[in-house]
Design a protein around this motif. Structure first.
Motif, PDB file in Angstrom:
ATOM      1  N   SER A  82      28.542  39.571  47.284  1.00  0.00           N
ATOM      2  CA  SER A  82      27.722  38.763  46.385  1.00  0.00           C
ATOM      3  C   SER A  82      26.971  37.690  47.161  1.00  0.00           C
ATOM      4  O   SER A  82      25.792  37.416  46.897  1.00  0.00           O
ATOM      5  N   GLU A  83      27.634  37.067  48.129  1.00  0.00           N
ATOM      6  CA  GLU A  83      26.976  36.047  48.949  1.00  0.00           C
ATOM      7  C   GLU A  83      25.837  36.655  49.765  1.00  0.00           C
ATOM      8  O   GLU A  83      24.753  36.073  49.874  1.00  0.00           O
ATOM      9  N   ILE A  84      26.088  37.823  50.352  1.00  0.00           N
ATOM     10  CA  ILE A  84      25.068  38.469  51.184  1.00  0.00           C
ATOM     11  C   ILE A  84      23.853  38.854  50.351  1.00  0.00           C
ATOM     12  O   ILE A  84      22.704  38.742  50.795  1.00  0.00           O
ATOM     13  N   LEU A  85      24.086  39.307  49.119  1.00  0.00           N
ATOM     14  CA  LEU A  85      23.008  39.803  48.253  1.00  0.00           C
ATOM     15  C   LEU A  85      22.474  38.733  47.308  1.00  0.00           C
ATOM     16  O   LEU A  85      21.760  39.044  46.351  1.00  0.00           O
ATOM     17  N   ALA A  86      22.786  37.479  47.580  1.00  0.00           N
ATOM     18  CA  ALA A  86      22.433  36.398  46.646  1.00  0.00           C
ATOM     19  C   ALA A  86      20.935  36.299  46.377  1.00  0.00           C
ATOM     20  O   ALA A  86      20.520  35.836  45.315  1.00  0.00           O
ATOM     21  N   LEU A  94      35.945  39.993  37.594  1.00  0.00           N
ATOM     22  CA  LEU A  94      35.134  39.106  38.427  1.00  0.00           C
ATOM     23  C   LEU A  94      33.783  39.718  38.777  1.00  0.00           C
ATOM     24  O   LEU A  94      32.871  39.008  39.220  1.00  0.00           O
ATOM     25  N   GLY A  95      33.649  41.031  38.575  1.00  0.00           N
ATOM     26  CA  GLY A  95      32.425  41.715  38.971  1.00  0.00           C
ATOM     27  C   GLY A  95      31.179  41.139  38.324  1.00  0.00           C
ATOM     28  O   GLY A  95      30.129  41.011  38.970  1.00  0.00           O
ATOM     29  N   ASP A  96      31.249  40.773  37.037  1.00  0.00           N
ATOM     30  CA  ASP A  96      30.079  40.229  36.344  1.00  0.00           C
ATOM     31  C   ASP A  96      29.658  38.878  36.919  1.00  0.00           C
ATOM     32  O   ASP A  96      28.466  38.554  36.971  1.00  0.00           O
ATOM     33  N   VAL A  97      30.640  38.075  37.339  1.00  0.00           N
ATOM     34  CA  VAL A  97      30.334  36.777  37.940  1.00  0.00           C
ATOM     35  C   VAL A  97      29.676  36.975  39.303  1.00  0.00           C
ATOM     36  O   VAL A  97      28.645  36.368  39.622  1.00  0.00           O
ATOM     37  N   TRP A  98      30.275  37.856  40.121  1.00  0.00           N
ATOM     38  CA  TRP A  98      29.711  38.133  41.444  1.00  0.00           C
ATOM     39  C   TRP A  98      28.310  38.741  41.326  1.00  0.00           C
ATOM     40  O   TRP A  98      27.427  38.455  42.134  1.00  0.00           O
ATOM     41  N   ALA A  99      28.107  39.596  40.316  1.00  0.00           N
ATOM     42  CA  ALA A  99      26.815  40.269  40.170  1.00  0.00           C
ATOM     43  C   ALA A  99      25.686  39.291  39.869  1.00  0.00           C
ATOM     44  O   ALA A  99      24.518  39.607  40.132  1.00  0.00           O
ATOM     45  N   MET A 100      26.000  38.145  39.321  1.00  0.00           N
ATOM     46  CA  MET A 100      24.965  37.150  39.026  1.00  0.00           C
ATOM     47  C   MET A 100      24.815  36.130  40.145  1.00  0.00           C
ATOM     48  O   MET A 100      24.097  35.130  40.011  1.00  0.00           O
ATOM     49  N   GLY A 101      25.494  36.388  41.268  1.00  0.00           N
ATOM     50  CA  GLY A 101      25.404  35.469  42.390  1.00  0.00           C
ATOM     51  C   GLY A 101      26.139  34.177  42.163  1.00  0.00           C
ATOM     52  O   GLY A 101      25.860  33.166  42.831  1.00  0.00           O
ATOM     53  N   ALA A 102      27.096  34.178  41.237  1.00  0.00           N
ATOM     54  CA  ALA A 102      27.834  32.957  40.908  1.00  0.00           C
ATOM     55  C   ALA A 102      29.131  32.872  41.709  1.00  0.00           C
ATOM     56  O   ALA A 102      29.630  33.878  42.230  1.00  0.00           O
ATOM     57  N   ARG A 103      29.681  31.680  41.761  1.00  0.00           N
ATOM     58  CA  ARG A 103      30.943  31.437  42.445  1.00  0.00           C
ATOM     59  C   ARG A 103      32.045  31.315  41.392  1.00  0.00           C
ATOM     60  O   ARG A 103      31.970  30.444  40.520  1.00  0.00           O
ATOM     61  N   PRO A 104      33.074  32.210  41.431  1.00  0.00           N
ATOM     62  CA  PRO A 104      34.134  32.151  40.420  1.00  0.00           C
ATOM     63  C   PRO A 104      34.748  30.758  40.325  1.00  0.00           C
ATOM     64  O   PRO A 104      34.955  30.075  41.324  1.00  0.00           O
ATOM     65  N   GLN A 105      35.051  30.365  39.080  1.00  0.00           N
ATOM     66  CA  GLN A 105      35.524  29.004  38.818  1.00  0.00           C
ATOM     67  C   GLN A 105      36.901  28.991  38.166  1.00  0.00           C
ATOM     68  O   GLN A 105      37.827  28.344  38.658  1.00  0.00           O
ATOM     69  N   ALA A 106      37.060  29.662  37.032  1.00  0.00           N
ATOM     70  CA  ALA A 106      38.314  29.621  36.271  1.00  0.00           C
ATOM     71  C   ALA A 106      38.526  30.947  35.559  1.00  0.00           C
ATOM     72  O   ALA A 106      37.591  31.738  35.388  1.00  0.00           O
ATOM     73  N   ALA A 107      39.771  31.178  35.153  1.00  0.00           N
ATOM     74  CA  ALA A 107      40.096  32.424  34.454  1.00  0.00           C
ATOM     75  C   ALA A 107      41.242  32.193  33.487  1.00  0.00           C
ATOM     76  O   ALA A 107      42.115  31.355  33.717  1.00  0.00           O
ATOM     77  N   THR A 108      41.216  32.931  32.403  1.00  0.00           N
ATOM     78  CA  THR A 108      42.369  33.029  31.508  1.00  0.00           C
ATOM     79  C   THR A 108      42.769  34.499  31.428  1.00  0.00           C
ATOM     80  O   THR A 108      41.931  35.388  31.573  1.00  0.00           O
ATOM     81  N   VAL A 109      44.045  34.723  31.186  1.00  0.00           N
ATOM     82  CA  VAL A 109      44.593  36.075  31.186  1.00  0.00           C
ATOM     83  C   VAL A 109      44.841  36.527  29.756  1.00  0.00           C
ATOM     84  O   VAL A 109      45.373  35.771  28.935  1.00  0.00           O
ATOM     85  N   SER A 110      44.468  37.766  29.454  1.00  0.00           N
ATOM     86  CA  SER A 110      44.764  38.381  28.159  1.00  0.00           C
ATOM     87  C   SER A 110      45.613  39.607  28.431  1.00  0.00           C
ATOM     88  O   SER A 110      45.189  40.518  29.133  1.00  0.00           O
ATOM     89  N   LEU A 111      46.814  39.621  27.884  1.00  0.00           N
ATOM     90  CA  LEU A 111      47.797  40.617  28.299  1.00  0.00           C
ATOM     91  C   LEU A 111      48.518  41.229  27.107  1.00  0.00           C
ATOM     92  O   LEU A 111      48.967  40.518  26.220  1.00  0.00           O
ATOM     93  N   ILE A 112      48.597  42.557  27.095  1.00  0.00           N
ATOM     94  CA  ILE A 112      49.446  43.278  26.140  1.00  0.00           C
ATOM     95  C   ILE A 112      50.470  44.051  26.948  1.00  0.00           C
ATOM     96  O   ILE A 112      50.115  44.874  27.793  1.00  0.00           O
TER      97      ILE A 112
END
Length: 717
Positions: free
Chosen positions: A590-594, A464-482
């Motif tokens: 992320s919100e504070i630093l938007a 999620l760090g890359d999404v937060w770093a761009m000031g975006a609001r997380p929306q959806a996720a898929t899981v990749s698991l081994i």
């Protein structure tokens, strides 16, 4: 090639008591292939009872009586779950730990006893139980360094209470200690007259007051009120009135005696899948008092019988000795010995006891180096060099170097779609969909912690760090698991833990899990592809201007700490606090630093590498004030000892034209790869202090660490 042995059975050790600690050491030297071993304990350290009076008296520092469960778990190849067990579901074969349920095929209890006194008014607020030991050790650390006359009360005049009272009187003599022992019966009930007389004389010499034949009515912040109306001054009240079983055992359905788990000669309970040892167990075949000597001697029998239960082998019986030598600390460096009714007190007995205790602790800290599997002979040229002299790091320490990654990305074709916007240097991409700006990123981590629940939480925060770093609001996720190769039942258990952790993090972030993909492999790997919605202009790497102030929201040092933990060189407390830092989400930050000019999350390329990325994309330089960069506890000491992540050298060479104006271990930590690291933002100078204050109020250990400057490149000052 040797086949990879699949995991087929779960063995769960509940509690890090002395028996289980010794069992972990044995397991590390002789594991049973196909078994996943789990240890559950409330903390990364557990106190050794034999040394606790010596710590209270000031003969040992705070670390000496602590058994490091993180190191033991790493040596044993076990996953450590830091949490308090609260129940057993025998039908589902699950241990209840808070909101988690951890499956088992065979489980063992070594949770000790408690001396909490819930029936006494005020004890929960103002009393400290002598057991579990860790709570007393932590509370005493702060009290011993206080000022003014010390008033201590010990409720319970048995051996444990007497030892603690004499230790407190000696340890607080610099504060004119007034120590009182309160016993409802008489001092040292059950001890011989000679032992009672010797201890009473010693207490008198130390100025310890003994009140017998009365009970406690209530406890207040500065006193203990007795049922006969008397009051005893006390600013530190210890509950040592007997051993009580952990209350949740009554709900397990196991056969109990006075609340303690009934076991037979094989240490099996009424449910043959559940074993118990140490003070929480009651030996039906030969009842014994609660004493550490029995727990220690149960360890080899429990080790053999757990292996037999998991492999279909034959079990053996535990036969406790009829009597044992009791060594009792007398406050100073003197001890009393009692056996077969004979009593003697000499300084040399304390020295002997200290030697025995240190030998026990050395056994659990000086763990043998197990021989690594030998390489085939011959091997291709370069294999030895590629393997290196230490295991490959996990987490972001396992990333491909920045130089190799740049070279690969440089060969990608130019953008061909108008709805995909280029963001040079950023880890996330930006897509235009129906007028909405959608951020997309993917990340996965090679495991560095055996607990899949904790590993998943860290991996989710990291992704999620890359999404937060761009000031975006997380929306959806898929899981990749081994998953490691394992039986169908263990796959079910592991998937349940992983998905519960993933939902916990993504729900808190506001993202919906759509699904994902899973497979079996050689080790656990957890990853997420995440999307986010940019309601405002995205914050990228490219907007920083000279004069901007650099703010970092989390400390650095996780790569060094994780590398040290793999080598069993990091203190368990340091590792546990690094885990805590990694699972701290960055949504509010992320919100504070938007409104930042530029922002990124600090991950695999280290603080210097990611700041260099801002410099390159923004076309200006930066000064990084290394003395102002917050470091994780223990990271500097480990770096000074020469610990480095396997990615460190790549990060040094890949950080661009970084000028080392300052050197040493602290400067080198600027190139340390971070996992689930903080946000690094370039902000307007006139907003910096207000933003820092807001971040700190939100619970982030944020710091001002430098500034953007004219020119190019990064300078460490």
């Amino acid at each position: 090639m040797t086949p990879l042995i699949p995991l087929t059975r779960d063995l769960v050790l509940i509690g890090g008591g002395h028996t289980h600690a010794l069992l972990l050491r044995r397991w590390g030297m002789d594991p049973l292939p196909g078994v996943r071993l789990t240890l559950i304990d409330p903390g990364p350290l557990t106190a050794y009872s034999g040394m606790l009076p010596g710590y209270i008296a000031g003969h040992y520092d705070a670390d000496t009586p602590q058994i490091d469960l993180v190191r033991l778990a790493r040596f044993a190849g076990a996953r450590l779950v830091i949490g308090r067990a609260e129940g057993l579901d025998l039908a589902a074969r699950e241990v209840v730990v808070g909101d988690r349920r951890i499956g088992f095929d065979v489980a063992s209890l070594d949770i000790g006893v408690t001396s909490r006194m819930p029936q006494v008014e005020g004890f929960a607020a103002h009393g400290v139980p002598a057991k579990p030991l860790g709570q007393l050790a932590r509370a005493w650390e702060g009290y011993r360094t206080g000022e003014g006359r010390a008033h201590v009360a010990v409720i319970g005049g048995g051996i444990a209470g007497a030892e603690l009272a004499m230790a407190a009187a000696h340890g607080l003599r610099h504060r004119g200690a007034r120590v009182t022992v309160i016993e409802r019966d008489r001092l040292l009930p059950g001890a011989s007259d000679a032992a009672r007389r010797l201890v009473r004389n010693r207490m008198t010499a130390l100025g310890v007051t003994v009140i017998e034949g009365t009970q406690v009515a209530r406890i207040e912040a500065d006193r203990v009120c007795l049922d006969d109306g008397r009051e005893v001054a006390s600013h530190f009240t210890i509950g040592a009135a007997g051993a009580r079983p952990q209350g949740w055992l009554a709900e397990t359905g196991l056969s109990l005696t006075d609340g303690f788990v009934d076991v037979g000669p094989t240490l099996q309970s009424s449910d043959p899948r559940i074993f118990a040892a140490g003070d929480c167990a009651h030996m039906l075949h030969d009842p014994r008092p609660k004493a550490g000597v029995y727990a220690v001697r149960q360890a080899p029998v429990l080790f053999d019988n757990l292996r037999a239960a998991l492999s279909g082998g034959r079990m053996r019986d535990y036969q406790p000795q009829k009597d044992y030598l009791k060594l009792v600390s007398l406050g100073d460096r003197t001890a009393m010995a009692e056996k077969w009714g004979r009593v003697v007190a000499l300084p040399m007995l304390w020295t002997w006891k200290d030697r025995i205790d240190r030998r026990f602790m050395d056994k659990l800290s000086d763990l043998p180096e197990m021989a690594a599997p030998k390489l085939p002979d011959p091997v291709a040229e370069g294999v030895v060099e590629a393997l290196g002299d230490k295991p490959m790091c996990g987490g972001c320490g396992a990333k491909v170097g920045r130089g190799a990654l740049r070279e690969a990305l440089a060969g990608l074709p130019a953008r061909t779609r108008a709805d995909v916007l280029p963001l040079p240097g950023d880890d996330a991409g930006l897509i235009l969909t129906g007028g909405a700006r959608q951020v997309i990123s993917t990340d996965h981590l090679r495991t560095f912690v055996e607990d899949p629940h904790l590993m998943t939480r860290i991996a989710a925060i990291h992704a999620l760090g890359d999404v937060w770093a761009m000031g975006a609001r997380p929306q959806a996720a898929t899981v990749s698991l081994i998953l490691p190769r394992m039986s169908a039942e263990m796959q079910r258990r592991s998937m349940a833990e992983i998905m519960a952790a993933a939902r916990e993090v993504m729900d808190a972030a506001g993202a919906h899990i759509l699904g994902g993909h899973s497979s079996l492999g050689s080790e656990l790997t957890v990853g997420f592809t995440v999307t986010g919605i940019c309601e405002n202009e995205p914050v990228t790497l490219a907007g920083a201007r000279p004069g901007a102030v650099l703010i970092l929201t989390k400390p650095v040092g996780s790569g060094t700490i994780l590398a040290a933990e793999m080598a069993r060189a990091a203190p368990g407390r340091v590792v546990a606090r690094a885990w805590e830092a990694m699972v701290q989400g960055q949504a509010r930050a992320s919100e504070i630093l938007a409104g930042a000019q530029a922002m990124t999350d600090v991950t695999g390329f280290g603080l210097a590498g990611h700041l260099s990325g801002i410099c390159e994309a923004s076309g200006c330089g930066a000064e990084l004030h290394i003395a102002d960069v917050p470091l994780m506890e223990g990271a500097l000491e480990l770096a000074e000892a020469g610990i480095r992540s396997t990615l460190f050298a790549d990060n040094m060479s890949g950080a661009g034209a970084a000028i080392l104006g300052a050197g040493g271990a602290r400067a080198e930590l600027m190139f340390d790869p971070q996992t689930a690291g903080g946000l690094l933002a370039a902000v307007e100078p006139d907003r910096a202090e207000a933003l820092l204050a807001e971040l700190r109020a939100a619970g982030y250990p944020a710091a001002r660490i430098g500034r953007m400057v004219e020119g190019a490149g990064l300078k460490l000052v």
